[in-house]
Write a protein that holds these residues in place. Structure first.
Motif, mmCIF file in Angstrom:
data_model
loop_
_atom_site.group_PDB
_atom_site.id
_atom_site.type_symbol
_atom_site.label_atom_id
_atom_site.label_comp_id
_atom_site.label_asym_id
_atom_site.label_seq_id
_atom_site.Cartn_x
_atom_site.Cartn_y
_atom_site.Cartn_z
ATOM 1 N N TYR A 120 15.217 19.117 -36.989
ATOM 2 C CA TYR A 120 15.044 20.477 -36.472
ATOM 3 C C TYR A 120 15.774 20.606 -35.135
ATOM 4 O O TYR A 120 15.145 20.700 -34.069
ATOM 5 N N PRO A 121 17.088 20.627 -35.158
ATOM 6 C CA PRO A 121 17.854 20.647 -33.900
ATOM 7 C C PRO A 121 17.654 21.905 -33.073
ATOM 8 O O PRO A 121 17.986 21.912 -31.879
ATOM 9 N N ASP A 122 17.121 22.985 -33.664
ATOM 10 C CA ASP A 122 16.924 24.225 -32.913
ATOM 11 C C ASP A 122 15.572 24.283 -32.212
ATOM 12 O O ASP A 122 15.287 25.249 -31.500
ATOM 13 N N ILE A 123 14.728 23.282 -32.430
ATOM 14 C CA ILE A 123 13.447 23.207 -31.718
ATOM 15 C C ILE A 123 13.652 22.385 -30.458
ATOM 16 O O ILE A 123 14.111 21.244 -30.512
ATOM 17 N N ARG A 124 13.306 22.948 -29.327
ATOM 18 C CA ARG A 124 13.439 22.257 -28.043
ATOM 19 C C ARG A 124 12.041 21.962 -27.515
ATOM 20 O O ARG A 124 11.250 22.886 -27.286
ATOM 21 N N VAL A 125 11.743 20.696 -27.308
ATOM 22 C CA VAL A 125 10.404 20.283 -26.881
ATOM 23 C C VAL A 125 10.470 19.709 -25.472
ATOM 24 O O VAL A 125 11.297 18.832 -25.187
ATOM 25 N N GLU A 126 9.617 20.213 -24.594
ATOM 26 C CA GLU A 126 9.515 19.706 -23.228
ATOM 27 C C GLU A 126 8.150 19.040 -23.054
ATOM 28 O O GLU A 126 7.117 19.678 -23.215
ATOM 29 N N PHE A 127 8.156 17.738 -22.728
ATOM 30 C CA PHE A 127 6.930 16.995 -22.481
ATOM 31 C C PHE A 127 6.704 16.905 -20.972
ATOM 32 O O PHE A 127 7.583 16.441 -20.239
ATOM 33 N N SER A 128 5.551 17.328 -20.517
ATOM 34 C CA SER A 128 5.196 17.216 -19.105
ATOM 35 C C SER A 128 4.075 16.186 -18.977
ATOM 36 O O SER A 128 2.932 16.443 -19.352
ATOM 37 N N VAL A 129 4.410 14.992 -18.483
ATOM 38 C CA VAL A 129 3.442 13.903 -18.389
ATOM 39 C C VAL A 129 2.596 14.099 -17.145
ATOM 40 O O VAL A 129 3.103 14.108 -16.022
ATOM 41 N N ASP A 130 1.306 14.274 -17.354
ATOM 42 C CA ASP A 130 0.391 14.621 -16.269
ATOM 43 C C ASP A 130 -1.022 14.350 -16.738
ATOM 44 O O ASP A 130 -1.419 14.808 -17.805
ATOM 45 N N SER A 131 -1.792 13.600 -15.955
ATOM 46 C CA SER A 131 -3.164 13.299 -16.367
ATOM 47 C C SER A 131 -4.159 14.353 -15.903
ATOM 48 O O SER A 131 -5.355 14.250 -16.190
ATOM 49 N N ALA A 132 -3.692 15.365 -15.156
ATOM 50 C CA ALA A 132 -4.593 16.418 -14.696
ATOM 51 C C ALA A 132 -4.965 17.334 -15.862
ATOM 52 O O ALA A 132 -4.186 17.538 -16.792
ATOM 53 N N PHE A 133 -6.167 17.906 -15.807
ATOM 54 C CA PHE A 133 -6.632 18.817 -16.857
ATOM 55 C C PHE A 133 -6.212 20.240 -16.496
ATOM 56 O O PHE A 133 -6.926 20.957 -15.822
ATOM 57 N N ARG A 134 -5.026 20.626 -16.959
ATOM 58 C CA ARG A 134 -4.471 21.923 -16.582
ATOM 59 C C ARG A 134 -4.935 23.040 -17.522
ATOM 60 O O ARG A 134 -5.187 22.799 -18.687
ATOM 61 N N ASN A 135 -4.998 24.243 -16.970
ATOM 62 C CA ASN A 135 -5.169 25.433 -17.800
ATOM 63 C C ASN A 135 -3.799 25.725 -18.394
ATOM 64 O O ASN A 135 -2.879 26.137 -17.681
ATOM 65 N N ILE A 136 -3.646 25.473 -19.689
ATOM 66 C CA ILE A 136 -2.303 25.528 -20.266
ATOM 67 C C ILE A 136 -1.716 26.933 -20.251
ATOM 68 O O ILE A 136 -0.500 27.099 -20.140
ATOM 69 N N VAL A 137 -2.549 27.953 -20.358
ATOM 70 C CA VAL A 137 -2.041 29.327 -20.351
ATOM 71 C C VAL A 137 -1.512 29.685 -18.965
ATOM 72 O O VAL A 137 -0.384 30.159 -18.813
ATOM 73 N N ASP A 138 -2.317 29.429 -17.943
ATOM 74 C CA ASP A 138 -1.900 29.750 -16.576
ATOM 75 C C ASP A 138 -0.701 28.927 -16.135
ATOM 76 O O ASP A 138 0.108 29.375 -15.321
ATOM 77 N N SER A 139 -0.577 27.704 -16.669
ATOM 78 C CA SER A 139 0.508 26.809 -16.257
ATOM 79 C C SER A 139 1.760 26.964 -17.106
ATOM 80 O O SER A 139 2.748 26.254 -16.893
#
Length: 302
Positions: A120-139
């Motif tokens: 799937y070359p048109d899918i771009r995935v960004e991994f953000s390595v972080d152990s904090a419990f983030r609010n994914i919507v706000d972030s």
């Protein structure tokens, strides 16, 4: 609003989210000087300072924070609609941003995705390595990956890995010199390798359970990390007892480089889940990611 002014707002939002001109410029694919000039132009046009800058940090001012809070949900809504429109294409496409721990990335997520994404070359995935419990919507994340007990409420959650446990390990040399603890309370007399919980700001209290008795032990030692991989290396070098995911030390335990202590006090808990808002689930690119990560328990036969 002119296209140039809209781009200025998008670039401001990137700096506010990243808290860094360097990281924001890399994310946007532009030079740091161009980004800095654009933000100054936006502040001049609006007549208000949006970002406080020091040699080490960038943070929104009061006005900047209000602008960020106003922009973020609107941009997220636009991106969601754009992703929906892109889903009409023949091939799944779009960007997926995921926040997760280094352990989840290395042991579950990347091993499952590295072969799938080639198709799937048109899918771009960004991994953000972080152990904090983030609010994914706000972030600004599309999904988060955390242990089952830590998943945010009102999110769709899909299991992606089996249950696992933390184990206390030490080198044979350390145990020969200091003795082997037989009860978790004895850890307070030992040198231990700590891990800091970024979200809470404090050191993790090691959790044990046996026969209905639950214990949380706060340990002391020379070293504190915020990642498990470094703790394993330190334990192997004799710096003390570490409390780490069992799968990270299976090879070292099998070879005799590390010994497990308090084994019967370490109980399994719910493994990793991917969680996300309901609006993401029908986007083809996102479905590819979730389907590839979905946990399939081994079949059992009578």
């Amino acid at each position: 609003m002119a296209r140039e002014q809209f781009n200025d707002l998008l670039w401001f939002l990137a700096v506010a989210e990243e808290r860094s001109f360097t990281r924001a410029a890399a994310r946007l694919g532009i030079s740091q000087s161009t980004l800095s000039h654009t933000i100054r132009r936006l502040e001049t046009r609006m007549g208000v300072l949006l970002l406080n800058r020091t040699t080490r940090n960038v943070a929104p001012t009061g006005a900047g924070e209000r602008l960020q809070l106003s922009l973020s949900p609107r941009i997220a809504e636009i991106e969601s609609e754009m992703a929906t429109i892109m889903s009409w294409r023949d091939r799944p496409a779009g960007r997926v941003r995921i926040t997760l721990s280094d352990h989840a990335l290395h042991t579950i997520v990347w091993p499952k995705l590295r072969e799938v994404l080639i198709g799937y070359p048109d899918i771009r995935v960004e991994f953000s390595v972080d152990s904090a419990f983030r609010n994914i919507v706000d972030s600004g994340f599309d999904a988060g990956i955390r242990l089952g007990e830590s998943v945010e409420q009102d999110m769709i959650a899909v299991r992606i890995g089996p249950d696992w446990r933390l184990v206390a390990v030490a080198s044979p040399g350390y145990l020969a010199a200091r003795g082997t603890p037989m009860h978790p309370k004895e850890l307070i007399t030992h040198t231990c390798i700590n891990i800091r919980q970024i979200a809470a700001g404090g050191l993790y209290a090691w959790e044990f359970e046996k026969g209905g008795e639950d214990l949380r032990v706060r340990v002391e030692g020379q070293l504190t990390f915020n990642g498990s991989y470094e703790m394993v290396d330190a334990a192997m070098r004799g710096y003390g007892i570490a409390y780490v995911p069992e799968d990270l030390v299976a090879r070292q335990v099998a070879s005799g480089a590390l010994n497990v202590v308090l084994d019967d006090w370490s109980q399994p808990f719910a493994g990793y889940f991917i969680y996300y808002p309901s609006r993401r689930q029908n986007l083809p690119a996102f479905r590819v990611i979730v389907d590839a990560l979905r946990h399939s328990p081994p079949s059992s036969f009578a």
